[in-house]
Design an enzyme around this catalytic site. Structure first.
Site, PDB file in Angstrom:
ATOM      1  N   TRP A   1       0.835  -1.208   0.000  1.00  0.00           N
ATOM      2  CA  TRP A   1       0.000   0.000   0.000  1.00  0.00           C
ATOM      3  C   TRP A   1       0.864   1.249   0.000  1.00  0.00           C
ATOM      4  O   TRP A   1       0.540   2.237  -0.664  1.00  0.00           O
ATOM      5  CB  TRP A   1      -0.975  -0.018   1.174  1.00  0.00           C
ATOM      6  CG  TRP A   1      -1.964  -1.130   1.080  1.00  0.00           C
ATOM      7  CD1 TRP A   1      -2.092  -2.199   1.927  1.00  0.00           C
ATOM      8  CD2 TRP A   1      -2.967  -1.323   0.071  1.00  0.00           C
ATOM      9  NE1 TRP A   1      -3.102  -3.030   1.505  1.00  0.00           N
ATOM     10  CE2 TRP A   1      -3.655  -2.518   0.374  1.00  0.00           C
ATOM     11  CE3 TRP A   1      -3.343  -0.596  -1.059  1.00  0.00           C
ATOM     12  CZ2 TRP A   1      -4.702  -3.001  -0.418  1.00  0.00           C
ATOM     13  CZ3 TRP A   1      -4.380  -1.071  -1.850  1.00  0.00           C
ATOM     14  CH2 TRP A   1      -5.048  -2.259  -1.521  1.00  0.00           C
TER      15      TRP A   1
ATOM     16  N   ASP B   1      -1.266   6.574   6.534  1.00  0.00           N
ATOM     17  CA  ASP B   1      -2.378   5.691   6.169  1.00  0.00           C
ATOM     18  C   ASP B   1      -2.558   4.706   7.328  1.00  0.00           C
ATOM     19  O   ASP B   1      -1.683   3.882   7.585  1.00  0.00           O
ATOM     20  CB  ASP B   1      -2.008   4.951   4.868  1.00  0.00           C
ATOM     21  CG  ASP B   1      -3.037   3.893   4.458  1.00  0.00           C
ATOM     22  OD1 ASP B   1      -4.013   3.664   5.199  1.00  0.00           O
ATOM     23  OD2 ASP B   1      -2.840   3.284   3.377  1.00  0.00           O
TER      24      ASP B   1
ATOM     25  N   LYS C   1     -11.642  -1.836   6.914  1.00  0.00           N
ATOM     26  CA  LYS C   1     -10.775  -2.765   7.632  1.00  0.00           C
ATOM     27  C   LYS C   1     -11.235  -2.865   9.094  1.00  0.00           C
ATOM     28  O   LYS C   1     -11.589  -3.922   9.560  1.00  0.00           O
ATOM     29  CB  LYS C   1      -9.316  -2.315   7.560  1.00  0.00           C
ATOM     30  CG  LYS C   1      -8.814  -2.067   6.140  1.00  0.00           C
ATOM     31  CD  LYS C   1      -8.567  -3.360   5.378  1.00  0.00           C
ATOM     32  CE  LYS C   1      -8.520  -3.164   3.872  1.00  0.00           C
ATOM     33  NZ  LYS C   1      -7.381  -2.453   3.358  1.00  0.00           N
TER      34      LYS C   1
HETATM   35  C1  LIG Z   1      -6.994  -1.849   2.109  1.00  0.00           C
HETATM   36  C2  LIG Z   1      -5.983  -0.798   2.218  1.00  0.00           C
HETATM   37  C3  LIG Z   1      -5.957   0.282   1.319  1.00  0.00           C
HETATM   38  C4  LIG Z   1      -6.870   0.401   0.120  1.00  0.00           C
HETATM   39  O1  LIG Z   1      -8.167   0.676   0.477  1.00  0.00           O
HETATM   40  P1  LIG Z   1      -9.316   0.813  -0.644  1.00  0.00           P
HETATM   41  O2  LIG Z   1     -10.432   1.385   0.155  1.00  0.00           O
HETATM   42  O3  LIG Z   1      -9.571  -0.545  -1.170  1.00  0.00           O
HETATM   43  O4  LIG Z   1      -8.820   1.740  -1.676  1.00  0.00           O
HETATM   44  C5  LIG Z   1      -5.009   1.270   1.522  1.00  0.00           C
HETATM   45  N1  LIG Z   1      -4.146   1.199   2.536  1.00  0.00           N
HETATM   46  C6  LIG Z   1      -4.136   0.174   3.416  1.00  0.00           C
HETATM   47  C7  LIG Z   1      -3.161   0.152   4.536  1.00  0.00           C
HETATM   48  C8  LIG Z   1      -5.070  -0.855   3.286  1.00  0.00           C
HETATM   49  O5  LIG Z   1      -5.055  -1.877   4.155  1.00  0.00           O
END
Ligand SMILES: *Cc1c(COP(=O)(O)O)cnc(C)c1O
Length: 360
Positions: free
Chosen positions: A101, A171, A195
């Site tokens: 990511w 993030d 998540k």
């Molecule tokens: C799942 C995830 C993403 C992407 O999320 P989307 O909503 O599918 O774009 C980005 N960063 C991390 C750390 C993730 O676990």
């Protein structure tokens, strides 16, 4: 009704109480005769939902007043572009690449300016967090970017990098609300909610006010400008009404269950059960440096692909779902987010013990 233990990395398990409340309100939300999915985002009913959701999140994270809370669409991935578009005034940013990511965010930023990879753990398949105490931070960097919990690899920054005074952007998709955080250390802290919080299709970005300006990169769409959404209270266009509603319920569930300190304790207790077992197992072992282990995503392998596949198949049949590791890593991964009860982790470990006995 029969519920399984869902170890998916995302979309992921939600608190059962929340799902039951949502089900009970589906046909008639609090006497309005409609479901939340059917009401206007400009209605008084929805105003109350979004205002309470924001306030509860502010309470949980103790968000300072000089930060805006934005409920945005496009998921976590949209932020990979939105961040450079809004923040790259000097067209320079430093990225710490600790997983897929972070790498995607780094690659996306290259479209908008000079993105520097100042540290990486790709040399050992992202199985650790590099030392970030004294990195070559660029003099004119607009920000330093990290992915705080690496969903796929199961590592977590236990200490934030030393950004030498530069704005930190993080993030936190897969560790959102898993423990207390000091929001004031970040310029932007954001995460996709599917998540650890709610349904898919939304990202919550908590952005320091001085970073929200009209001075964005040329060509930045209105919809991708933080100011558009900040000025409109996340109601510039139709937001993900249903997702905001469910997230709001999860915030209330977290408050009722003791807030983020209590979550941290719970999450540590849950992760310890699984890691302690992995550390003494003769069949399974964890794949990352112990000091960098995530509380949320726990990858493990047997070292034998066929055995891994056999384990996943038998676990699935026994009601332990979505344990297959990410396609880029293989093996297994148990995601044990806030809503995974401790009983689920205990039951998984009991199942693994039995499997170990039968297969050694
Ligand atoms: C799942 C995830 C993403 C992407 O999320 P989307 O909503 O599918 O774009 C980005 N960063 C991390 C750390 C993730 O676990």
């Amino acid at each position: 009704m029969s519920r399984v233990y869902n170890f998916s990395a995302g979309p992921a398990v939600l608190p059962e109480e929340v799902l039951q409340e949502v089900a009970a309100e589906m046909m008639d939300y609090q006497g309005c005769g409609m479901s939340v999915m059917e009401i206007s985002h400009r209605s008084k009913i929805f105003d109350k939902i979004i205002e309470e959701a924001e306030q509860d999140l502010r309470d949980l994270m103790e968000i300072p007043d000089n930060y805006k809370v934005l409920f945005l669409q496009g998921g976590g991935s949209q932020q990979f572009a939105m961040i450079p578009m809004n923040l790259m005034k000097n067209k320079v940013a430093d990225y710490i690449v600790t997983g897929q990511w972070a790498k995607k965010a780094y690659q996306e930023a290259q479209k908008y300016g000079k993105a520097n990879k100042i540290a990486s753990s790709e040399d050992k398949t992202f199985s650790y967090i590099p030392d970030c105490s004294d990195l070559p931070i660029s003099e004119d960097a607009d920000y330093v970017y990290i992915c705080e919990n690496n969903t796929i690899y199961g590592t977590k920054f236990k200490e934030l990098p030393n950004t030498k005074g530069k704005t930190l952007v993080s993030d936190v998709s897969s560790c959102f609300l898993s423990e207390p955080v000091d929001v004031s250390k970040y310029g932007i802290i954001y995460g996709g909610v599917q998540k650890n919080i709610g349904p898919a299709g939304m990202v919550i970005a908590i952005v320091r006010e001085d970073l929200i300006t009209e001075d964005v990169l040329e060509g930045t769409p209105t919809m991708l400008t933080y100011k558009t959404h900040a000025d409109a209270g996340s109601l510039y266009n139709t937001p993900n009404v249903f997702c905001i509603y469910v997230c709001g319920k999860v915030f209330k569930w977290l408050k009722k269950n003791g807030g983020l300190s209590a979550m941290k304790e719970r999450n540590e207790a849950k992760a310890k059960i699984l890691y302690d077992y992995l550390d003494q197992s003769r069949l399974f072992h964890g794949t990352v440096e112990k000091k960098d282990r995530s509380l949320m995503n726990v990858p493990f392998v047997t070292g034998d692909k066929e055995m891994d596949a056999k384990f996943v198949a038998e676990a699935t049949a026994a009601g332990f779902m979505n344990l297959k590791g990410h396609r880029s890593v293989g093996g297994m991964r148990a995601s044990i987010y806030n809503a995974m009860p401790i009983e689920g982790v205990k039951a998984l470990v009991e199942f693994m013990k039995k499997f170990e006995e039968e297969n050694l």
